[in-house]
Design a protein around this motif. Structure first.
Motif, mmCIF file in Angstrom:
data_model
loop_
_atom_site.group_PDB
_atom_site.id
_atom_site.type_symbol
_atom_site.label_atom_id
_atom_site.label_comp_id
_atom_site.label_asym_id
_atom_site.label_seq_id
_atom_site.Cartn_x
_atom_site.Cartn_y
_atom_site.Cartn_z
ATOM 1 N N GLY A 165 0.853 -1.186 0.000
ATOM 2 C CA GLY A 165 0.000 0.000 0.000
ATOM 3 C C GLY A 165 0.882 1.227 0.000
ATOM 4 N N PRO A 166 0.277 2.411 -0.265
ATOM 5 C CA PRO A 166 1.061 3.642 -0.358
ATOM 6 C C PRO A 166 1.903 3.920 0.892
ATOM 7 C CG PRO A 166 -1.208 4.026 -1.057
ATOM 8 C CD PRO A 166 -1.156 2.641 -0.512
ATOM 9 N N GLN A 167 1.501 3.369 2.050
ATOM 10 C CA GLN A 167 2.274 3.594 3.285
ATOM 11 C C GLN A 167 3.713 3.112 3.145
ATOM 12 O OE1 GLN A 167 -0.876 2.621 3.220
ATOM 13 N NE2 GLN A 167 -1.726 4.484 4.133
ATOM 14 N N CYS A 168 3.905 2.140 2.246
ATOM 15 C CA CYS A 168 5.265 1.635 2.017
ATOM 16 C C CYS A 168 6.193 2.740 1.510
ATOM 17 C CB CYS A 168 5.267 0.508 0.980
ATOM 18 S SG CYS A 168 4.320 -0.916 1.495
ATOM 19 N N LEU A 169 5.607 3.844 1.037
ATOM 20 C CA LEU A 169 6.424 4.915 0.470
ATOM 21 C C LEU A 169 6.833 5.954 1.514
ATOM 22 C CD1 LEU A 169 4.331 5.309 -2.759
ATOM 23 C CD2 LEU A 169 6.626 4.338 -2.600
ATOM 24 N N GLN A 170 6.381 5.749 2.748
ATOM 25 C CA GLN A 170 6.695 6.679 3.836
ATOM 26 C C GLN A 170 8.206 6.940 3.894
ATOM 27 O OE1 GLN A 170 5.503 9.237 6.018
ATOM 28 N NE2 GLN A 170 3.890 7.742 6.444
ATOM 29 N N GLY A 171 8.589 8.206 3.806
ATOM 30 C CA GLY A 171 9.999 8.593 3.932
ATOM 31 C C GLY A 171 10.870 8.274 2.733
ATOM 32 N N LYS A 172 10.282 7.693 1.685
ATOM 33 C CA LYS A 172 11.091 7.303 0.523
ATOM 34 C C LYS A 172 11.350 8.506 -0.397
ATOM 35 C CE LYS A 172 11.400 2.994 1.403
ATOM 36 N NZ LYS A 172 11.202 1.678 1.150
ATOM 37 N N ARG A 173 12.344 8.335 -1.261
ATOM 38 C CA ARG A 173 12.620 9.366 -2.264
ATOM 39 C C ARG A 173 11.979 8.919 -3.583
ATOM 40 N NH1 ARG A 173 15.942 13.601 -2.490
ATOM 41 N NH2 ARG A 173 17.074 12.964 -0.632
ATOM 42 N N ILE A 174 11.184 9.810 -4.168
ATOM 43 C CA ILE A 174 10.442 9.452 -5.378
ATOM 44 C C ILE A 174 10.800 10.411 -6.515
ATOM 45 C CG2 ILE A 174 8.141 9.024 -6.349
ATOM 46 C CD1 ILE A 174 7.079 8.749 -3.460
ATOM 47 N N LYS A 181 2.636 15.297 -4.697
ATOM 48 C CA LYS A 181 2.502 15.794 -3.325
ATOM 49 C C LYS A 181 1.025 15.873 -2.924
ATOM 50 C CE LYS A 181 3.998 19.691 -0.371
ATOM 51 N NZ LYS A 181 3.149 19.270 0.688
ATOM 52 N N GLN A 182 0.182 16.343 -3.875
ATOM 53 C CA GLN A 182 -1.252 16.442 -3.571
ATOM 54 C C GLN A 182 -1.802 15.062 -3.197
ATOM 55 O OE1 GLN A 182 -4.480 18.862 -5.826
ATOM 56 N NE2 GLN A 182 -4.371 16.929 -6.917
ATOM 57 N N TYR A 183 -1.377 14.057 -3.959
ATOM 58 C CA TYR A 183 -1.887 12.701 -3.729
ATOM 59 C C TYR A 183 -1.388 12.132 -2.392
ATOM 60 C CZ TYR A 183 -2.972 7.795 -4.597
ATOM 61 O OH TYR A 183 -3.459 6.517 -4.494
ATOM 62 N N LEU A 184 -0.083 12.236 -2.146
ATOM 63 C CA LEU A 184 0.466 11.620 -0.933
ATOM 64 C C LEU A 184 0.129 12.422 0.331
ATOM 65 C CD1 LEU A 184 3.874 10.142 -2.169
ATOM 66 C CD2 LEU A 184 1.703 8.961 -1.806
ATOM 67 N N ASP A 185 -0.010 13.749 0.193
ATOM 68 C CA ASP A 185 -0.415 14.574 1.344
ATOM 69 C C ASP A 185 -1.777 14.125 1.864
ATOM 70 O OD1 ASP A 185 1.849 16.078 1.375
ATOM 71 O OD2 ASP A 185 0.937 17.956 0.680
ATOM 72 N N ILE A 201 1.210 10.792 3.805
ATOM 73 C CA ILE A 201 2.514 10.154 3.607
ATOM 74 C C ILE A 201 3.595 11.194 3.285
ATOM 75 C CG2 ILE A 201 3.791 8.551 2.092
ATOM 76 C CD1 ILE A 201 1.037 7.102 1.793
ATOM 77 N N ASN A 202 4.666 11.172 4.072
ATOM 78 C CA ASN A 202 5.797 12.069 3.816
ATOM 79 C C ASN A 202 6.749 11.403 2.839
ATOM 80 O OD1 ASN A 202 5.180 14.214 5.647
ATOM 81 N ND2 ASN A 202 5.629 12.765 7.298
ATOM 82 N N PHE A 203 7.320 12.193 1.963
ATOM 83 C CA PHE A 203 8.279 11.624 1.012
ATOM 84 C C PHE A 203 9.230 12.724 0.593
ATOM 85 C CE2 PHE A 203 6.976 13.518 -3.065
ATOM 86 C CZ PHE A 203 5.821 14.160 -2.656
ATOM 87 N N LYS A 204 10.323 12.317 -0.056
ATOM 88 C CA LYS A 204 11.252 13.301 -0.609
ATOM 89 C C LYS A 204 11.111 13.210 -2.120
ATOM 90 C CE LYS A 204 14.213 11.278 2.158
ATOM 91 N NZ LYS A 204 14.854 10.538 3.025
ATOM 92 N N SER A 205 11.079 14.342 -2.803
ATOM 93 C CA SER A 205 10.961 14.198 -4.247
ATOM 94 C C SER A 205 12.273 14.538 -4.928
ATOM 95 C CB SER A 205 9.781 15.003 -4.807
ATOM 96 O OG SER A 205 10.059 16.361 -4.720
#
Ligand code: ATP
Ligand code: ZN
Length: 215
Positions: free
Chosen positions: A108-117, A126-130, A134-138
């Motif tokens: 699930g998208p939670q797997c992307l927590q803290g990942k760099r995308i 950002k709109q989708y993950l916010d 879910i926090n992420f680095k782009s």
């Protein structure tokens, strides 16, 4: 319209089928309709939303993905861009998706927590993950996004997909669609002289007819 790329042939065909005779010269920025008072500007697709939002051109044919990204980009800079979507068109279908290396688990998208995308669409991403918290680095890339994980630049990507062949060729798998897009026709918010607006209205009726006939 887009000068050369995935939307250009279909955009040209749409206008031709509407009865507009365009004399396109490969290297020219501007082209003119032979039988109607219409000038055609051919540019990179990324420039189209801004040209319409700024009222430099009256109409634009653009992918909703690029339009929405530019809208979010301008809003992030405190602007309030205005334009009208006249019609969704019947080409340019694609989806903006998250993809991960084949050997990365995904539940699930939670797997992307803290990942760099890596992506060319940081605002849509950002709109989708916010919304999901879910926090992420782009990692902003304007091309070759699909090589980023292999190059060690990112853990995942968010890129346009139509068949999935490019992802597969790069050892990636699509895990989540975040945005579905088609080309659309947009008009600037600038008030036009009645004759110009009447021409646009006439063009809209023809576009409607062309698209209905293809359905
Ligand atoms: P430009 O040189 O004009 O900046 P580009 O390389 O950014 O072109 P194209 O690859 O020509 O863009 O894609 C233009 C648009 O076509 C995309 O923004 C999208 O709306 C649509 N499109 C449809 N299918 C695909 C696909 N499989 N991959 C990418 N874009 C697609
Ligand atoms: Zn582009």
């Amino acid at each position: 319209m887009q000068k050369s790329g995935r939307l250009s042939t279909d955009s040209q065909k749409l206008l031709e089928h509407c009865g507009i005779k365009i004399n396109l010269q490969q290297q020219r920025l501007l082209a003119f309709a032979e039988n109607m008072p219409i000038d055609i500007m051919r540019v990179r697709d990324d420039d189209i939303p801004g040209l319409v939002m700024d009222g430099v051109v009256d109409l634009g044919i653009i992918g909703e993905n690029v339009l929405e990204e530019e809208l979010l980009n301008r809003r992030a800079q405190g602007e309030d861009p205005r334009y009208f979507i006249l019609r969704r068109l019947d080409f340019g279908a694609c989806r903006l998706s998250l993809a991960l290396p084949l050997d990365e688990p995904f539940t699930g998208p939670q797997c992307l927590q803290g990942k760099r995308i890596a992506t060319s669409y940081p605002h849509l991403l950002k709109q989708y993950l916010d919304k999901l918290g879910i926090n992420f680095k782009s990692c902003l890339l304007n091309g070759s996004v699909e090589v980023a994980p292999r190059a060690g630049l990112a853990d995942a990507i968010c890129d346009l997909v139509s068949t999935g062949a490019t992802l597969e060729a790069n050892g990636l798998r699509e895990v989540e669609v975040i945005y579905r897009s088609k080309a659309c026709l947009i008009q600037s918010d600038v008030e036009l002289p009645p004759a110009k607006q009447a021409l646009i209205d006439k063009l809209m009726i023809r576009i409607q007819g062309v698209i209905q006939a293809r359905e």
